[in-house]
Design an enzyme around this catalytic site. Structure first.
Site, PDB file in Angstrom:
ATOM      1  N   HIS A 197      98.792 -19.232 -65.041  1.00  0.00           N
ATOM      2  CA  HIS A 197      99.918 -18.330 -64.773  1.00  0.00           C
ATOM      3  C   HIS A 197     101.268 -18.987 -65.039  1.00  0.00           C
ATOM      4  O   HIS A 197     102.198 -18.883 -64.229  1.00  0.00           O
ATOM      5  CB  HIS A 197      99.831 -17.777 -63.339  1.00  0.00           C
ATOM      6  N   ASP A 225      93.211 -19.056 -64.892  1.00  0.00           N
ATOM      7  CA  ASP A 225      94.581 -18.639 -65.222  1.00  0.00           C
ATOM      8  C   ASP A 225      95.581 -19.586 -64.556  1.00  0.00           C
ATOM      9  O   ASP A 225      95.645 -19.653 -63.325  1.00  0.00           O
ATOM     10  CB  ASP A 225      94.788 -17.196 -64.724  1.00  0.00           C
ATOM     11  N   ARG A 275      96.368 -12.213 -75.789  1.00  0.00           N
ATOM     12  CA  ARG A 275      96.164 -11.329 -74.635  1.00  0.00           C
ATOM     13  C   ARG A 275      97.074 -10.111 -74.609  1.00  0.00           C
ATOM     14  O   ARG A 275      97.245  -9.468 -73.570  1.00  0.00           O
ATOM     15  CB  ARG A 275      96.346 -12.140 -73.346  1.00  0.00           C
ATOM     16  N   ASP A 286      97.625  -3.514 -62.551  1.00  0.00           N
ATOM     17  CA  ASP A 286      98.914  -2.875 -62.837  1.00  0.00           C
ATOM     18  C   ASP A 286      98.937  -2.188 -64.204  1.00  0.00           C
ATOM     19  O   ASP A 286      99.913  -1.532 -64.563  1.00  0.00           O
ATOM     20  CB  ASP A 286     100.106  -3.832 -62.665  1.00  0.00           C
ATOM     21  N   TYR A 291      98.198 -19.203 -57.273  1.00  0.00           N
ATOM     22  CA  TYR A 291      98.159 -17.908 -57.946  1.00  0.00           C
ATOM     23  C   TYR A 291      96.761 -17.290 -57.899  1.00  0.00           C
ATOM     24  O   TYR A 291      95.761 -17.980 -58.097  1.00  0.00           O
ATOM     25  CB  TYR A 291      98.605 -18.032 -59.414  1.00  0.00           C
ATOM     26  N   ARG A 342      86.702 -14.908 -63.980  1.00  0.00           N
ATOM     27  CA  ARG A 342      87.901 -15.734 -63.815  1.00  0.00           C
ATOM     28  C   ARG A 342      87.882 -16.301 -62.399  1.00  0.00           C
ATOM     29  O   ARG A 342      87.577 -15.573 -61.447  1.00  0.00           O
ATOM     30  CB  ARG A 342      89.165 -14.889 -64.020  1.00  0.00           C
ATOM     31  N   TRP A 387     106.494 -17.884 -61.534  1.00  0.00           N
ATOM     32  CA  TRP A 387     105.490 -17.416 -60.569  1.00  0.00           C
ATOM     33  C   TRP A 387     104.156 -17.238 -61.221  1.00  0.00           C
ATOM     34  O   TRP A 387     103.735 -16.949 -62.133  1.00  0.00           O
ATOM     35  CB  TRP A 387     105.895 -16.084 -59.920  1.00  0.00           C
ATOM     36  N   ASN A 411     105.086  -3.772 -64.190  1.00  0.00           N
ATOM     37  CA  ASN A 411     105.000  -4.080 -62.765  1.00  0.00           C
ATOM     38  C   ASN A 411     106.302  -4.699 -62.239  1.00  0.00           C
ATOM     39  O   ASN A 411     106.746  -5.724 -62.731  1.00  0.00           O
ATOM     40  CB  ASN A 411     103.832  -5.066 -62.567  1.00  0.00           C
ATOM     41  N   HIS A 444      95.043  -7.947 -71.816  1.00  0.00           N
ATOM     42  CA  HIS A 444      95.390  -8.051 -70.399  1.00  0.00           C
ATOM     43  C   HIS A 444      94.939  -6.769 -69.696  1.00  0.00           C
ATOM     44  O   HIS A 444      95.200  -5.671 -70.192  1.00  0.00           O
ATOM     45  CB  HIS A 444      96.915  -8.185 -70.320  1.00  0.00           C
ATOM     46  N   HIS A 494      87.094 -11.127 -61.360  1.00  0.00           N
ATOM     47  CA  HIS A 494      88.029 -12.064 -60.729  1.00  0.00           C
ATOM     48  C   HIS A 494      87.498 -12.558 -59.403  1.00  0.00           C
ATOM     49  O   HIS A 494      87.479 -11.814 -58.424  1.00  0.00           O
ATOM     50  CB  HIS A 494      89.375 -11.387 -60.483  1.00  0.00           C
ATOM     51  N   GLU A 525      99.850 -12.278 -72.205  1.00  0.00           N
ATOM     52  CA  GLU A 525      99.886 -11.033 -71.415  1.00  0.00           C
ATOM     53  C   GLU A 525     101.303 -10.496 -71.262  1.00  0.00           C
ATOM     54  O   GLU A 525     101.495  -9.305 -71.081  1.00  0.00           O
ATOM     55  CB  GLU A 525      99.217 -11.226 -70.050  1.00  0.00           C
ATOM     56  N   GLU A 585      89.915  -8.251 -69.994  1.00  0.00           N
ATOM     57  CA  GLU A 585      90.126  -8.435 -68.553  1.00  0.00           C
ATOM     58  C   GLU A 585      89.896  -7.091 -67.871  1.00  0.00           C
ATOM     59  O   GLU A 585      90.369  -6.058 -68.342  1.00  0.00           O
ATOM     60  CB  GLU A 585      91.548  -8.924 -68.269  1.00  0.00           C
ATOM     61  N   GLU A 608      94.072 -19.998 -69.349  1.00  0.00           N
ATOM     62  CA  GLU A 608      95.013 -18.912 -69.655  1.00  0.00           C
ATOM     63  C   GLU A 608      96.441 -19.272 -69.263  1.00  0.00           C
ATOM     64  O   GLU A 608      96.664 -19.876 -68.218  1.00  0.00           O
ATOM     65  CB  GLU A 608      94.544 -17.681 -68.876  1.00  0.00           C
TER      66      GLU A 608
HETATM   67  O1  EZ4 Z   1      99.824 -11.456 -62.546  1.00  0.00           O
HETATM   68  O2  EZ4 Z   1      99.869  -8.368 -64.358  1.00  0.00           O
HETATM   69  O3  EZ4 Z   1      95.726 -12.220 -65.907  1.00  0.00           O
HETATM   70  N1  EZ4 Z   1      96.299 -11.476 -65.185  1.00  0.00           N
HETATM   71  C1  EZ4 Z   1      97.510 -11.686 -64.640  1.00  0.00           C
HETATM   72  C2  EZ4 Z   1      98.112 -10.502 -63.940  1.00  0.00           C
HETATM   73  C3  EZ4 Z   1      99.604 -10.606 -63.648  1.00  0.00           C
HETATM   74  C4  EZ4 Z   1     100.142  -9.242 -63.302  1.00  0.00           C
HETATM   75  C5  EZ4 Z   1     101.644  -9.258 -63.070  1.00  0.00           C
HETATM   76  O4  EZ4 Z   1     102.112  -7.966 -62.980  1.00  0.00           O
HETATM   77  O5  EZ4 Z   1      98.040 -12.755 -64.773  1.00  0.00           O
HETATM   78  O6  EZ4 Z   1      97.392 -10.162 -62.810  1.00  0.00           O
HETATM   79 CO    CO Z   2      97.098 -13.851 -66.476  1.00  0.00          CO
END
Ligand code: EZ4
Ligand code: CO
Length: 403
Positions: A213, A211, A284, A317, A159, A147, A403, A37, A313, A122, A263, A340, A237
């Site tokens: 992130h 998550d 993951r 994407d 996020y 999640r 991010w 992605n 994961h 989600h 992931e 997931e 996560e």
């Molecule tokens: O943000 O794959 O757990 N899932 C995630 C994803 C990531 C994306 C980034 O391309 O953290 O949704």
């Molecule tokens: Co994630």
């Protein structure tokens, strides 16, 4: 048997996907997913310029040798671009082998180890009330695991929260990357209250996941883990960026919350310390990014004696081709944890016809030869590549952050 040609198809049915199709002299073909992605065309160049020329004439049955040829033979080993390209080749070759055998792929991986594949959905919202309502909708649909992500008051960008008009929750941008703003302290103080409210409302039976992130430091993550312990999460996560595997020792020392990570990992070497020191509970890595079926099998085999379970994961994407590969792996692998799962849009499923479905919180596969996912090239051609960037993230004072 010989590989006669292979081609890369890039398509953007609302989001970009990179797909590899390998053809053979026996008429059987295989499909693999190579989508990274936000960096899609780097993988396209890697496949077209460096892998496909070496594939022509090779026997597609020798999956392990071809994997090793591209892994060891690259000299510059590992990395997300290299490994996504190898992943697509590997999944396409497993698809060919299973089609030749006339069997669904999971049969070649040892057969079924379970009846259904537990997945998580989600839920998100811009405040606790919205989140509680969305979680309720998932529970009504039969999801056993969900999640949960929530906007944090006073923080501009949290996020995993989708704006109402968007199909996907990451604000992928065709201009330059969107700049987000973040505050870890406000987040750590706020998020336990969301889970308190969820347990008050729905009790302790549903599985809830969260998550981070990659946005905390190890000691912040340890603190958050402690605060979340009373609400019995299935996992926390990506608590910290895991380039420093040793960082998880700090988190582990302080909290019993189950930890999931990986992931963005692309090889077994990204997780050796985490697995062998039992610093995590779920790994993951996914078929699209960590070396295909061959790569994630090696990681799962390392994880099994250390009580670490798999949790591929599976965001949108990952194309339906990548998802299909993961689901076959999930059905067969002994130390499966959870998958997931996000439903793709109708447009995406039209480009990638597939043979899996979701029922009552479990995914299942139709018994067709191969992994069962394909690409409809006519549909794919309708949606040409569009450059898209993932967002970047800064702390409130402007410092670059994860991010
Ligand atoms: O943000 O794959 O757990 N899932 C995630 C994803 C990531 C994306 C980034 O391309 O953290 O949704
Ligand atoms: Co994630």
């Amino acid at each position: 048997m010989k590989i006669t040609n292979a081609k890369v198809i890039v398509s953007c049915p609302d989001r970009n996907f990179v797909t590899l199709k390998i053809n053979t002299d026996e008429g059987v073909y295989g499909i693999g997913d190579a989508t990274v992605n936000g960096r899609e065309l780097a993988v396209v160049a890697y496949l077209e310029e460096h892998l496909i020329p070496c594939l022509i004439g090779k026997d597609p049955q020798n999956i392990e040798d071809i994997w090793q040829y591209f892994y060891k033979g690259a000299y510059w080993r590992r990395g997300p671009i290299t490994m996504a390209a190898i992943s697509a080749v590997d999944v396409a070759l497993w698809d060919i082998k299973a089609k030749m055998a006339g069997l669904p792929l999971y049969q070649l991986l040892g057969g079924k180890s379970r009846n259904g594949i537990l997945v998580y959905g989600h839920a998100n919202g811009s405040n606790t009330e919205e989140v509680v309502e969305q979680v309720g909708q998932y529970l009504e649909k039969g999801y056993k695991a969900i999640r949960v992500q929530c906007s944090v008051p006073g923080v501009q960008d949290s996020y995993g929260v989708s704006s109402k008009d968007k199909t996907f929750y990451e604000p992928a941008s065709s201009d330059l990357p969107t700049e987000c703003s973040w505050n870890s302290s406000k987040y750590v103080q706020f998020i336990p209250g969301v889970f308190a409210k969820l347990r008050d409302t729905y009790g302790y039976e549903p599985e809830f996941l969260h998550d981070v992130h990659h946005r905390l430091t190890p000691i912040q993550a340890a603190h958050l883990g402690k605060l979340l312990e009373p609400y019995r999460l299935f996992w926390l996560e990506d608590a910290v960026p895991a380039e420093l595997q040793e960082g998880f020792r700090i988190i582990r020392k302080h909290t019993t919350i189950p930890l999931a990570v990986g992931e963005v990992f692309n090889s077994i070497f990204d997780c050796t310390t985490l697995i062998t020191e039992q610093l995590i509970d779920y790994i993951r890595t996914t078929a699209t990014h960590a070396g295909g079926i061959t790569g994630i099998r090696k990681i799962a085999a390392l994880a099994e004696p250390f009580h670490v379970k798999t949790a591929c994961h599976g965001p949108t994407d990952i194309s339906p081709v990548g998802m299909a590969a993961c689901l076959h792996f999930d059905l067969a692998v002994p130390n499966f944890g959870i998958q997931e799962f996000m439903l793709h849009t109708e447009k995406i499923n039209d480009v990638f016809p597939n043979q899996y479905q979701l029922n009552n919180g479990y995914a299942s596969l139709n018994d067709v030869p191969g992994h069962g996912a394909d690409i409809d090239e006519k549909q794919a051609a309708k949606y040409p590549y569009q450059r898209k960037f993932l967002p970047v993230n800064r702390l409130e004072d402007g410092t670059m952050w994860s991010w």
